[in-house]
Design a protein around this motif. Sequence first.
Motif, short mmCIF file in Angstrom:
data_model
loop_
_atom_site.label_atom_id
_atom_site.label_comp_id
_atom_site.label_asym_id
_atom_site.label_seq_id
_atom_site.Cartn_x
_atom_site.Cartn_y
_atom_site.Cartn_z
N LEU A 133 0.99 -1.11 0.03
CA LEU A 133 -0.24 0.01 0.10
C LEU A 133 0.58 1.01 -0.43
O LEU A 133 -0.01 2.45 -0.16
N GLN A 173 -2.67 2.61 -8.06
CA GLN A 173 -3.33 1.64 -7.57
C GLN A 173 -4.50 0.78 -8.76
O GLN A 173 -4.85 -0.46 -8.12
N ASN A 227 -6.82 -0.82 -2.04
CA ASN A 227 -6.94 0.34 -1.87
C ASN A 227 -7.15 0.02 0.06
O ASN A 227 -6.32 -1.12 0.02
#
Length: 247
Positions: A219, A239, A245
């Motif tokens: 992330l 992304q 996410n």
Amino acid sequence: MESIKYHQNGIGNEYGADHTLTNNWNPETDYENEYVNIYFRIEASGYGYPSFSFEEEDRKAFYSEVKAALQPLGWETEIDTEEWGCEYIKKGKQHLYLHPQNFSGEVLKNEVKQIAETLQKHNTFYLRWVDLYDTVYDISDSEYEEYLNGKDEEIRKALFENYGTTRTNKFYYVFDVCRSLSDKFRLRRVGLNDGRNAGTGQTIEHIGKIIDVMIQEGLLIGTGNKEGKLVRSLNKTEQKKLKINVA
């Protein structure tokens, strides 16, 4: 006895219709074991414009009267001295710095009224008003860690959403990110700096661990050099490509 103004900063309008600070804090409430970062605003005879410096006679008279006011309440100098001065005094975990214009420090909320009334009117000084700022908590490291754990999702969201860069070869210093976010999530604790002014602390270290986990999860993107660890969040293309996410 004249009414004392207690002003809690950061709540609603700072000034009222009379263009003076609002009297918006209740000294009669039972605040249990909460402390507060506080300033007792003082007007001292012989200390003011233009030099803001005491003559020796005025200084001795001022601090002698301050001692006579606060010592009976249980306050003592941090270093055991007969004569008080522009220094710290303490009572349990409470402490105040005795500058001629402000007596400032961390005080139990339930003792604010007693201190204020004791300082209200004297020959060499008087209390102008009381400014209250952050609540200060008397909690252990383990209790504070539980609080921080409860903020993890908010911290993760802030890291993911706020630390993107315009190019994939641009990064933020991890320590700078941790310091910035710690100002948002930190609780002030009695007697502890916790990285508020310099250095590190439990809050900064906690956020750093979350950054490490989010890098492992993909992330955040982490790198490093001899000057320190670097980090950035994923850009929109990354992304979309990874179909991920923030949790």
